[in-house]
Design a protein around this motif. Sequence first.
Motif, short mmCIF file in Angstrom:
data_model
loop_
_atom_site.label_atom_id
_atom_site.label_comp_id
_atom_site.label_asym_id
_atom_site.label_seq_id
_atom_site.Cartn_x
_atom_site.Cartn_y
_atom_site.Cartn_z
N GLY A 61 0.82 -1.00 0.22
CA GLY A 61 -0.12 0.00 0.10
C GLY A 61 0.84 0.94 0.04
O GLY A 61 2.22 1.38 -0.30
N GLY A 62 0.50 2.53 0.33
CA GLY A 62 1.13 3.63 0.20
C GLY A 62 0.08 4.53 1.25
O GLY A 62 -0.87 4.15 1.69
N THR A 63 0.63 5.63 1.50
CA THR A 63 0.52 7.46 2.32
C THR A 63 -0.07 7.91 0.97
O THR A 63 2.03 8.68 0.49
CB THR A 63 0.91 7.44 3.86
N VAL A 64 -0.99 9.11 1.23
CA VAL A 64 -0.52 9.85 0.85
C VAL A 64 0.11 11.24 1.22
O VAL A 64 -1.40 11.29 2.39
CB VAL A 64 -2.14 10.43 -0.04
N VAL A 104 2.79 14.62 -2.75
CA VAL A 104 3.78 12.96 -2.74
C VAL A 104 3.05 11.60 -2.47
O VAL A 104 1.72 12.18 -1.28
CB VAL A 104 4.94 13.10 -2.68
N VAL A 105 2.96 10.68 -2.57
CA VAL A 105 2.53 9.86 -2.43
C VAL A 105 3.37 8.30 -2.41
O VAL A 105 4.23 8.43 -3.18
CB VAL A 105 1.13 8.94 -2.92
N VAL A 106 3.68 8.12 -0.88
CA VAL A 106 4.88 7.12 -0.68
C VAL A 106 4.12 5.27 -1.13
O VAL A 106 3.31 5.78 0.00
CB VAL A 106 5.58 7.80 0.71
N CYS A 107 4.91 5.41 -1.56
CA CYS A 107 4.32 3.47 -1.53
C CYS A 107 5.14 2.16 -1.25
O CYS A 107 6.49 2.59 -1.35
CB CYS A 107 3.72 3.46 -2.76
N ALA A 163 -5.59 15.80 -7.24
CA ALA A 163 -4.96 15.38 -6.34
C ALA A 163 -5.39 14.10 -5.32
O ALA A 163 -6.87 13.71 -5.54
CB ALA A 163 -4.92 16.34 -4.70
N VAL A 164 -4.91 13.19 -5.78
CA VAL A 164 -4.92 11.97 -5.68
C VAL A 164 -5.92 11.58 -3.96
O VAL A 164 -5.10 12.33 -3.18
CB VAL A 164 -4.42 10.06 -5.71
N LYS A 165 -6.25 10.60 -3.45
CA LYS A 165 -6.86 10.70 -2.48
C LYS A 165 -6.13 9.36 -1.55
O LYS A 165 -5.90 9.82 -0.06
CB LYS A 165 -8.12 10.43 -1.94
N ASP A 166 -6.61 8.42 -2.19
CA ASP A 166 -6.24 7.28 -1.46
C ASP A 166 -5.46 5.73 -1.93
O ASP A 166 -4.64 6.03 -3.02
CB ASP A 166 -6.96 6.48 -0.18
#
Length: 159
Positions: A78-81, A87-90, A110-113
């Motif tokens: 998974g990851g966190t926005v 930025v999103v880190v996966c 913006a991406v959400k999740d």
Amino acid sequence: MAETTGIAGAPTRRAMVAGVGAAGLAAALAACGDSNDSAGAYSPAAPPQSGAATGGGQGGGDGAAQALAKTSDIPVGGGTVFADKKVVVCQPTAGQFKAFSAICTHQGCAVKDVANGTINCPCHGSKFNVADGSVAAGPATQPLPAANVTVQGDSITLA
């Protein structure tokens, strides 16, 4: 040619309305993009750096790096926005960290999740793979650009 000034050199009402209309049209066109126009769909003030960390990297040492999270904060698969950093880190697999722009390449939302192995945009339903940012489901046609992060110890830092 139409007169643009009236009494005492002040702009006429017609000139003011035309100017405001043109400014509004320019702003509206700048805000909108064609869904097939990949060049205009993603244009942040400062685009993310290309590349992504896979763990064990070193920081830049110039003081510009910003700590984002602990490695334990990013779920495997998974990851966190980080909306404030865009930025999103996966963590596609254990110990492998990837980062991407959190701005959808379709229309700039913006991406959400991050769920079920994809980074999800709420605006039009685009989905991107956590492993490489590639498009998993449209309407986006371009992948999320990679962002530059480093992993040092248990800390993930945005470079």
